[in-house]
Design a protein around this motif. Structure first.
Motif, mmCIF file in Angstrom:
data_model
loop_
_atom_site.group_PDB
_atom_site.id
_atom_site.type_symbol
_atom_site.label_atom_id
_atom_site.label_comp_id
_atom_site.label_asym_id
_atom_site.label_seq_id
_atom_site.Cartn_x
_atom_site.Cartn_y
_atom_site.Cartn_z
ATOM 1 N N VAL A 11 1.045 -1.639 -0.465
ATOM 2 C CA VAL A 11 0.311 0.070 0.340
ATOM 3 C C VAL A 11 1.296 1.327 -0.347
ATOM 4 C CG1 VAL A 11 -2.094 1.184 1.321
ATOM 5 C CG2 VAL A 11 -1.281 -1.466 1.446
ATOM 6 N N THR A 12 0.874 2.237 -0.854
ATOM 7 C CA THR A 12 1.414 3.450 -1.107
ATOM 8 C C THR A 12 0.724 4.445 -0.630
ATOM 9 O OG1 THR A 12 2.546 2.207 -2.325
ATOM 10 C CG2 THR A 12 2.969 4.981 -2.346
ATOM 11 N N GLU A 13 0.725 5.534 -0.698
ATOM 12 C CA GLU A 13 -0.351 6.615 -0.656
ATOM 13 C C GLU A 13 0.672 7.866 -1.190
ATOM 14 O OE1 GLU A 13 -2.134 7.726 1.700
ATOM 15 O OE2 GLU A 13 -2.639 5.909 2.937
ATOM 16 N N LEU A 14 -0.437 8.182 -1.930
ATOM 17 C CA LEU A 14 0.040 8.801 -3.811
ATOM 18 C C LEU A 14 -0.873 10.653 -3.489
ATOM 19 C CD1 LEU A 14 0.461 6.130 -6.220
ATOM 20 C CD2 LEU A 14 1.552 7.141 -4.932
ATOM 21 N N PRO A 15 -0.435 11.346 -3.290
ATOM 22 C CA PRO A 15 -1.265 12.685 -4.162
ATOM 23 C C PRO A 15 -2.670 12.642 -4.272
ATOM 24 C CG PRO A 15 1.126 13.208 -4.699
ATOM 25 C CD PRO A 15 0.857 11.197 -4.296
ATOM 26 N N GLU A 16 -2.830 11.228 -5.279
ATOM 27 C CA GLU A 16 -3.611 11.238 -6.314
ATOM 28 C C GLU A 16 -4.603 10.088 -5.420
ATOM 29 O OE1 GLU A 16 -0.892 8.695 -8.666
ATOM 30 O OE2 GLU A 16 -1.120 10.752 -7.635
ATOM 31 N N GLY A 17 -4.483 9.753 -4.679
ATOM 32 C CA GLY A 17 -5.072 8.385 -3.593
ATOM 33 C C GLY A 17 -4.113 7.282 -2.966
ATOM 34 N N VAL A 18 -4.899 6.012 -2.701
ATOM 35 C CA VAL A 18 -4.317 4.774 -2.198
ATOM 36 C C VAL A 18 -3.770 4.380 -2.938
ATOM 37 C CG1 VAL A 18 -4.083 3.609 -0.350
ATOM 38 C CG2 VAL A 18 -5.238 5.505 -0.013
ATOM 39 N N ARG A 19 -2.375 3.223 -3.775
ATOM 40 C CA ARG A 19 -2.060 2.156 -4.074
ATOM 41 C C ARG A 19 -1.995 1.222 -3.574
ATOM 42 N NH1 ARG A 19 2.663 3.393 -8.021
ATOM 43 N NH2 ARG A 19 3.198 2.373 -6.002
ATOM 44 N N GLU A 105 9.366 -12.820 -16.793
ATOM 45 C CA GLU A 105 10.216 -12.954 -16.368
ATOM 46 C C GLU A 105 10.997 -13.791 -15.548
ATOM 47 O OE1 GLU A 105 9.776 -10.171 -13.334
ATOM 48 O OE2 GLU A 105 8.523 -8.454 -14.083
ATOM 49 N N ASP A 106 12.385 -13.998 -16.134
ATOM 50 C CA ASP A 106 13.356 -15.073 -15.705
ATOM 51 C C ASP A 106 12.754 -16.402 -15.379
ATOM 52 O OD1 ASP A 106 15.285 -13.332 -15.702
ATOM 53 O OD2 ASP A 106 14.950 -12.785 -13.428
ATOM 54 N N GLY A 107 11.602 -16.613 -16.251
ATOM 55 C CA GLY A 107 11.262 -17.789 -16.969
ATOM 56 C C GLY A 107 9.576 -18.596 -16.110
ATOM 57 N N GLN A 108 9.427 -17.029 -15.820
ATOM 58 C CA GLN A 108 7.903 -16.981 -14.857
ATOM 59 C C GLN A 108 7.164 -15.701 -15.446
ATOM 60 O OE1 GLN A 108 7.336 -18.102 -11.047
ATOM 61 N NE2 GLN A 108 8.980 -19.645 -12.040
ATOM 62 N N THR A 109 5.599 -16.140 -15.763
ATOM 63 C CA THR A 109 4.800 -15.333 -15.666
ATOM 64 C C THR A 109 4.351 -14.711 -14.446
ATOM 65 O OG1 THR A 109 3.594 -16.605 -17.250
ATOM 66 C CG2 THR A 109 2.479 -15.167 -16.777
ATOM 67 N N VAL A 110 4.539 -12.726 -14.546
ATOM 68 C CA VAL A 110 4.177 -12.111 -12.723
ATOM 69 C C VAL A 110 3.052 -11.288 -13.508
ATOM 70 C CG1 VAL A 110 5.332 -10.591 -12.159
ATOM 71 C CG2 VAL A 110 6.829 -12.074 -12.884
ATOM 72 N N LEU A 111 2.316 -11.492 -12.638
ATOM 73 C CA LEU A 111 1.011 -11.054 -12.604
ATOM 74 C C LEU A 111 1.589 -9.948 -11.586
ATOM 75 C CD1 LEU A 111 -2.026 -9.758 -12.713
ATOM 76 C CD2 LEU A 111 -2.821 -11.016 -10.751
ATOM 77 N N LEU A 112 1.079 -7.800 -12.344
ATOM 78 C CA LEU A 112 0.802 -6.877 -11.391
ATOM 79 C C LEU A 112 -0.302 -6.664 -11.292
ATOM 80 C CD1 LEU A 112 3.241 -4.904 -9.441
ATOM 81 C CD2 LEU A 112 3.178 -3.286 -11.678
ATOM 82 N N PHE A 113 -0.873 -6.290 -9.945
ATOM 83 C CA PHE A 113 -2.145 -6.271 -9.895
ATOM 84 C C PHE A 113 -2.629 -4.889 -9.157
ATOM 85 C CE2 PHE A 113 -5.754 -5.440 -6.944
ATOM 86 C CZ PHE A 113 -7.112 -5.910 -6.920
ATOM 87 N N THR A 114 -2.945 -4.122 -9.558
ATOM 88 C CA THR A 114 -3.249 -2.598 -9.167
ATOM 89 C C THR A 114 -4.497 -1.599 -9.025
ATOM 90 O OG1 THR A 114 -1.193 -2.078 -10.283
ATOM 91 C CG2 THR A 114 -2.252 -0.374 -9.278
ATOM 92 N N GLN A 115 -4.295 -1.298 -7.951
ATOM 93 C CA GLN A 115 -6.018 -0.736 -7.702
ATOM 94 C C GLN A 115 -5.607 0.294 -6.368
ATOM 95 O OE1 GLN A 115 -9.133 -2.709 -5.035
ATOM 96 N NE2 GLN A 115 -10.461 -1.527 -6.211
ATOM 97 N N LEU A 116 -6.049 1.741 -7.435
ATOM 98 C CA LEU A 116 -6.392 2.805 -7.255
ATOM 99 C C LEU A 116 -7.727 3.277 -6.175
ATOM 100 C CD1 LEU A 116 -4.241 5.597 -6.591
ATOM 101 C CD2 LEU A 116 -5.468 6.021 -8.577
ATOM 102 N N PHE A 117 -7.399 3.643 -5.105
ATOM 103 C CA PHE A 117 -8.201 3.988 -4.125
ATOM 104 C C PHE A 117 -8.447 5.313 -3.670
ATOM 105 C CE2 PHE A 117 -7.645 -0.351 -3.020
ATOM 106 C CZ PHE A 117 -8.942 -0.997 -2.906
ATOM 107 N N ALA A 118 -9.303 6.159 -3.744
ATOM 108 C CA ALA A 118 -9.824 7.425 -3.758
ATOM 109 C C ALA A 118 -8.553 7.607 -2.113
ATOM 110 C CB ALA A 118 -11.110 8.283 -3.011
ATOM 111 N N PRO A 119 -7.889 9.154 -2.327
ATOM 112 C CA PRO A 119 -6.924 10.014 -0.684
ATOM 113 C C PRO A 119 -7.952 9.555 0.683
ATOM 114 C CG PRO A 119 -7.313 11.200 -3.041
ATOM 115 C CD PRO A 119 -8.237 9.953 -3.058
ATOM 116 N N GLY A 120 -7.147 8.665 1.640
ATOM 117 C CA GLY A 120 -7.659 8.723 2.810
ATOM 118 C C GLY A 120 -8.304 7.717 2.875
#
Length: 168
Positions: A11-19, A105-120
């Motif tokens: 979880v990362t706090e960003l100016p545009e919301g919570v990622r 990547e390196d013989g693996q299939t990598v999933l990056l799941f991302t969701q951005l929530f409203a700030p706070g």
């Protein structure tokens, strides 16, 4: 394959919301992981059903059938670049957008799941929920046992996110 510590959501706090991001990987081909994410007979085993147009701009109803009370919600496919990227919008009050990116990547299939929530937004419950569903996806892709019911999952995984079975 993703290790237990790597399975945790970031979880990362960003100016545009919570990622929220999860990274999962498998030795399986990218096409197989994509199929688990998108094909109806495989989706239903780990997350639910989608009834509607299956193309960018397509709209339909998505039902997370593993919830205590499954409810169909309107969804729109924003982007679909098989077998690499899927972006969907839940057309609800919260206005969720989920991005699923697959890479090799390196013989693996990598999933990056991302969701951005409203700030706070307090995201702990969402993080736990997505962690549980992604563990179910891992079972579908890798042929491993699915995580237990929600209470068992919370008892074993909730502490990593500061949550105990009693809600603390």
């Amino acid at each position: 394959m993703t290790t237990p510590d790597e399975r945790l959501g970031q979880v990362t706090e960003l100016p545009e919301g919570v990622r929220l991001q999860f990274r999962r990987s498998w030795p399986d081909p990218i096409d197989d992981v994509w199929a688990a994410l998108t094909e109806p007979d495989r989706m239903v085993r780990w997350i639910g059903t989608y009834a509607g147009e299956r193309r960018p701009g397509g709209a339909g109803t998505f039902t997370m059938t593993h919830e205590e009370t499954p409810v169909g919600e309107p969804m729109r496919i924003v982007e679909c670049a098989a077998p690499r990227r899927l972006v969907v919008d839940w057309q609800t009050e919260e206005g969720w957008r989920v991005e699923l990116d697959l890479t090799a990547e390196d013989g693996q299939t990598v999933l990056l799941f991302t969701q951005l929530f409203a700030p706070g937004t307090q995201v702990t419950d969402y993080v736990l929920g997505w962690h549980w569903y992604l563990d179910k996806l891992d079972a579908e892709v890798g042929g491993r046992p699915a995580p237990g019911d929600w209470d068992d999952f919370l008892a074993t995984t909730g502490r990593a996110y500061g949550r105990t079975p009693s809600g603390g």
